[in-house]
Design a protein around this motif. Structure first.
Motif, PDB file in Angstrom:
ATOM      1  N   GLN A 176       0.826  -1.203   0.000  1.00  0.00           N
ATOM      2  CA  GLN A 176       0.000   0.000   0.000  1.00  0.00           C
ATOM      3  C   GLN A 176       0.864   1.259   0.000  1.00  0.00           C
ATOM      4  OE1 GLN A 176      -2.504   2.206   3.496  1.00  0.00           O
ATOM      5  NE2 GLN A 176      -2.866   0.014   3.296  1.00  0.00           N
ATOM      6  N   ILE A 177       1.986   1.227   0.717  1.00  0.00           N
ATOM      7  CA  ILE A 177       2.861   2.390   0.792  1.00  0.00           C
ATOM      8  C   ILE A 177       3.461   2.694  -0.572  1.00  0.00           C
ATOM      9  CG2 ILE A 177       4.969   3.299   1.837  1.00  0.00           C
ATOM     10  CD1 ILE A 177       4.316   1.579   4.303  1.00  0.00           C
ATOM     11  N   GLY A 178       3.998   1.660  -1.231  1.00  0.00           N
ATOM     12  CA  GLY A 178       4.552   1.865  -2.564  1.00  0.00           C
ATOM     13  C   GLY A 178       3.509   2.330  -3.560  1.00  0.00           C
ATOM     14  N   ALA A 179       2.300   1.771  -3.452  1.00  0.00           N
ATOM     15  CA  ALA A 179       1.238   2.149  -4.379  1.00  0.00           C
ATOM     16  C   ALA A 179       0.841   3.612  -4.210  1.00  0.00           C
ATOM     17  CB  ALA A 179       0.021   1.247  -4.169  1.00  0.00           C
ATOM     18  N   ARG A 180       0.736   4.080  -2.961  1.00  0.00           N
ATOM     19  CA  ARG A 180       0.367   5.484  -2.727  1.00  0.00           C
ATOM     20  C   ARG A 180       1.434   6.427  -3.277  1.00  0.00           C
ATOM     21  NH1 ARG A 180      -3.451   3.143  -2.046  1.00  0.00           N
ATOM     22  NH2 ARG A 180      -4.884   3.026  -0.282  1.00  0.00           N
ATOM     23  N   ALA A 181       2.697   6.073  -3.086  1.00  0.00           N
ATOM     24  CA  ALA A 181       3.781   6.911  -3.623  1.00  0.00           C
ATOM     25  C   ALA A 181       3.710   6.974  -5.136  1.00  0.00           C
ATOM     26  CB  ALA A 181       5.133   6.362  -3.171  1.00  0.00           C
ATOM     27  N   LEU A 186       2.424   9.504 -10.437  1.00  0.00           N
ATOM     28  CA  LEU A 186       1.709   9.358 -11.708  1.00  0.00           C
ATOM     29  C   LEU A 186       0.733  10.507 -11.916  1.00  0.00           C
ATOM     30  CD1 LEU A 186       1.058   5.521 -11.424  1.00  0.00           C
ATOM     31  CD2 LEU A 186       2.514   6.616 -13.164  1.00  0.00           C
ATOM     32  N   GLU A 187       0.068  10.924 -10.852  1.00  0.00           N
ATOM     33  CA  GLU A 187      -0.850  12.069 -10.948  1.00  0.00           C
ATOM     34  C   GLU A 187      -0.124  13.335 -11.364  1.00  0.00           C
ATOM     35  OE1 GLU A 187      -2.604  12.367  -7.129  1.00  0.00           O
ATOM     36  OE2 GLU A 187      -3.870  10.584  -7.345  1.00  0.00           O
ATOM     37  N   ARG A 188       1.132  13.438 -10.994  1.00  0.00           N
ATOM     38  CA  ARG A 188       1.940  14.606 -11.340  1.00  0.00           C
ATOM     39  C   ARG A 188       2.518  14.511 -12.749  1.00  0.00           C
ATOM     40  NH1 ARG A 188       0.958  18.741  -8.409  1.00  0.00           N
ATOM     41  NH2 ARG A 188       3.080  19.547  -8.612  1.00  0.00           N
ATOM     42  N   GLY A 189       2.182  13.426 -13.474  1.00  0.00           N
ATOM     43  CA  GLY A 189       2.601  13.298 -14.871  1.00  0.00           C
ATOM     44  C   GLY A 189       3.883  12.536 -15.096  1.00  0.00           C
ATOM     45  N   HIS A 190       4.447  11.943 -14.070  1.00  0.00           N
ATOM     46  CA  HIS A 190       5.714  11.220 -14.212  1.00  0.00           C
ATOM     47  C   HIS A 190       5.446   9.795 -14.698  1.00  0.00           C
ATOM     48  CE1 HIS A 190       7.671  14.580 -12.296  1.00  0.00           C
ATOM     49  NE2 HIS A 190       6.827  14.498 -11.273  1.00  0.00           N
ATOM     50  N   ARG A 191       6.336   9.315 -15.572  1.00  0.00           N
ATOM     51  CA  ARG A 191       6.157   7.978 -16.142  1.00  0.00           C
ATOM     52  C   ARG A 191       7.437   7.151 -16.092  1.00  0.00           C
ATOM     53  NH1 ARG A 191       1.894   9.397 -15.259  1.00  0.00           N
ATOM     54  NH2 ARG A 191       0.000   9.352 -16.536  1.00  0.00           N
ATOM     55  N   LEU A 193       9.732   5.961 -13.325  1.00  0.00           N
ATOM     56  CA  LEU A 193       9.840   5.979 -11.868  1.00  0.00           C
ATOM     57  C   LEU A 193      11.003   5.133 -11.366  1.00  0.00           C
ATOM     58  CD1 LEU A 193       6.060   5.450 -10.949  1.00  0.00           C
ATOM     59  CD2 LEU A 193       7.232   7.559 -11.644  1.00  0.00           C
ATOM     60  N   GLY A 194      11.726   5.677 -10.405  1.00  0.00           N
ATOM     61  CA  GLY A 194      12.743   4.919  -9.693  1.00  0.00           C
ATOM     62  C   GLY A 194      12.262   4.609  -8.286  1.00  0.00           C
ATOM     63  N   VAL A 195      12.732   3.502  -7.741  1.00  0.00           N
ATOM     64  CA  VAL A 195      12.410   3.117  -6.362  1.00  0.00           C
ATOM     65  C   VAL A 195      13.727   2.801  -5.658  1.00  0.00           C
ATOM     66  CG1 VAL A 195      11.201   1.497  -4.859  1.00  0.00           C
ATOM     67  CG2 VAL A 195      10.191   2.156  -7.055  1.00  0.00           C
ATOM     68  N   ILE A 196      14.063   3.604  -4.649  1.00  0.00           N
ATOM     69  CA  ILE A 196      15.290   3.365  -3.891  1.00  0.00           C
ATOM     70  C   ILE A 196      15.115   2.116  -3.026  1.00  0.00           C
ATOM     71  CG2 ILE A 196      16.805   4.249  -2.072  1.00  0.00           C
ATOM     72  CD1 ILE A 196      17.165   5.612  -4.786  1.00  0.00           C
ATOM     73  N   MET A 197      16.066   1.174  -3.185  1.00  0.00           N
ATOM     74  CA  MET A 197      16.046  -0.081  -2.433  1.00  0.00           C
ATOM     75  C   MET A 197      17.229  -0.089  -1.474  1.00  0.00           C
ATOM     76  SD  MET A 197      13.417  -1.620  -3.715  1.00  0.00           S
ATOM     77  CE  MET A 197      13.584  -3.356  -3.296  1.00  0.00           C
ATOM     78  N   ARG A 216       2.641  -2.365  -9.348  1.00  0.00           N
ATOM     79  CA  ARG A 216       1.226  -2.617  -9.610  1.00  0.00           C
ATOM     80  C   ARG A 216       0.490  -1.329  -9.956  1.00  0.00           C
ATOM     81  NH1 ARG A 216      -0.707  -7.016  -4.971  1.00  0.00           N
ATOM     82  NH2 ARG A 216       0.530  -8.768  -5.755  1.00  0.00           N
ATOM     83  N   ALA A 217       0.844  -0.247  -9.263  1.00  0.00           N
ATOM     84  CA  ALA A 217       0.183   1.032  -9.548  1.00  0.00           C
ATOM     85  C   ALA A 217       0.614   1.594 -10.895  1.00  0.00           C
ATOM     86  CB  ALA A 217       0.499   2.035  -8.436  1.00  0.00           C
ATOM     87  N   ALA A 218       1.869   1.343 -11.282  1.00  0.00           N
ATOM     88  CA  ALA A 218       2.404   1.927 -12.513  1.00  0.00           C
ATOM     89  C   ALA A 218       1.950   1.196 -13.772  1.00  0.00           C
ATOM     90  CB  ALA A 218       3.932   1.930 -12.448  1.00  0.00           C
ATOM     91  N   GLU A 219       1.702  -0.093 -13.651  1.00  0.00           N
ATOM     92  CA  GLU A 219       1.428  -0.910 -14.841  1.00  0.00           C
ATOM     93  C   GLU A 219       0.256  -0.405 -15.680  1.00  0.00           C
ATOM     94  OE1 GLU A 219       0.795  -5.625 -16.043  1.00  0.00           O
ATOM     95  OE2 GLU A 219       0.792  -5.009 -13.934  1.00  0.00           O
ATOM     96  N   PRO A 220      -0.899  -0.066 -15.111  1.00  0.00           N
ATOM     97  CA  PRO A 220      -2.023   0.390 -15.944  1.00  0.00           C
ATOM     98  C   PRO A 220      -1.733   1.684 -16.697  1.00  0.00           C
ATOM     99  CG  PRO A 220      -2.776  -0.202 -13.731  1.00  0.00           C
ATOM    100  CD  PRO A 220      -1.288  -0.156 -13.689  1.00  0.00           C
ATOM    101  N   HIS A 221      -0.738   2.446 -16.270  1.00  0.00           N
ATOM    102  CA  HIS A 221      -0.408   3.726 -16.896  1.00  0.00           C
ATOM    103  C   HIS A 221       0.720   3.605 -17.911  1.00  0.00           C
ATOM    104  CE1 HIS A 221      -2.871   6.087 -14.017  1.00  0.00           C
ATOM    105  NE2 HIS A 221      -2.560   5.105 -13.193  1.00  0.00           N
ATOM    106  N   GLY A 222       1.225   2.389 -18.100  1.00  0.00           N
ATOM    107  CA  GLY A 222       2.334   2.199 -19.030  1.00  0.00           C
ATOM    108  C   GLY A 222       3.629   2.820 -18.551  1.00  0.00           C
TER     109      GLY A 222
END
Length: 340
Positions: A176-181, A186-191, A193-197, A216-222
């Motif tokens: 849920q945390i990753g999805a909210r981020a 995505l709402e801000r128009g970014h496509r 995305l990096g995720v710091i591990m 999971r959140a990014a997939e529907p937006h390509g």
């Protein structure tokens, strides 16, 4: 009293009988007062007299003897693989320990670095606690829970990503945390995305699940998602920033505010603009993030309170045969600031 007898008393280990004689009460009264028994009515002056006598003699109740009388200990074992300096985590642990102390439990923190579920359970069981509260750093199995209960542990409570058979489970869906981020970026128009591990071993379980949530959140937006390893060190951040342009990312979710602030400073040092070149969002809503320029966007993560968890521990210890409770205990919301 002679000088010799006074020295002898000071050298010997004081007993409840000594406290009773000095206070002018029975040993049973001493036990009721010092064990905070609520079933027996004892006047406040008598309680004060007993406590003064115990303090004067340096008497401390024997935990093992107390456990034998009660049939179980009052110890709550709090395993931890590492000590977190994160303020929300520290506040939660402080609140939990104060609440348990108010319920007359003794909290013992146990270093569990390098132990898997069953090995950890065997080590914890040796101490014969009344309850074990596992905060997710050690992944317990149903076998681990059975082992603990066979040893006399009355309650096993897990706070983590999944329920464990036989334990009371407080669930925190890290995806849920990753999805909210990701949804915010995505709402801000970014496509891109990096995720710091984090490269440190402690956050590994949570960071993988948060990465899954971003994907999971990014997939529907390509949108594309790239995992970016980073150690929580200035030199590591400098090295990552030096090659940042080659990664082609326009936004990054940085696991938590500490990694986000470390990365932001390094990116700014190589001349990158935030959020112009790369938007950055963290998690935990630390005060320091509000003092940065630009101010850090973050995720506020609200979890169960320490007071609530202490109450669950007490209920479970009192009713060890009760059905295990399972609750979702985490809510996440975006705090929008200038870095995104």
């Amino acid at each position: 009293m002679s000088h010799t007898s006074r020295e002898s008393r000071e050298r010997s280990v004081p007993t409840s009988a000594d406290v009773a004689r000095l206070a002018g009460v029975s040993r049973a009264t001493v036990s009721y007062v010092l064990n905070n028994a609520s079933a027996v009515r004892i006047s406040e002056p008598t309680r004060r007299r007993v406590r003064r006598a115990a303090e004067e003699l340096g008497y401390v109740p024997h935990a093992a003897a107390r456990s034998l009388r009660a049939g179980h200990s009052r110890m709550v074992l709090l395993p931890t693989a590492h000590v977190s300096a994160c303020p929300p985590h520290s506040r939660f642990l402080d609140e939990l320990q104060w609440a348990l102390r108010g319920l007359d439990y003794t909290v013992v923190q146990y270093g569990s670095m390098g132990l898997d579920g069953d090995s950890a359970a065997r080590a914890w069981a040796e101490l014969r606690p009344a309850a074990v509260v596992s905060l997710g750093e050690t992944v317990l199995t149903p076998h681990s829970v059975r082992l603990l209960k066979r040893s006399g542990v009355r309650a096993v409570i897990t706070l983590g990503t999944r329920a464990v058979e036989g334990a009371h489970s407080l669930l925190m869906d890290q995806r849920q945390i990753g999805a909210r981020a990701a949804e915010h970026l995505l709402e801000r128009g970014h496509r891109r995305l990096g995720v710091i591990m984090p490269e440190e071993p402690g956050p590994g379980l949570f960071s993988e699940l948060r990465l899954t949530g971003v994907r999971r959140a990014a997939e529907p937006h390509g949108a594309t998602v790239r995992a970016v390893p980073l150690a929580c060190e200035e030199r590591a951040a400098e090295a990552l920033a030096a090659g940042w342009r080659e990664l082609g990312l326009d936004a990054v979710y940085a696991y938590n505010d500490e990694y986000a602030m470390l990365l932001m400073r390094a990116l700014q040092d190589v001349g990158l603009s935030i959020p112009g070149d790369t938007a950055v969002i963290g998690a935990d809503d630390l005060l320091l993030g509000r003092l940065l320029r630009p101010r850090l966007s973050t995720l506020r993560i609200d979890v169960v309170t320490g007071q609530y968890l202490a109450g669950l521990v007490d209920r479970a210890v009192r009713d060890p045969d009760g059905a295990p409770e399972r609750h979702d205990v985490m809510a996440t919301r975006v705090v929008r600031r200038e870095s995104t």
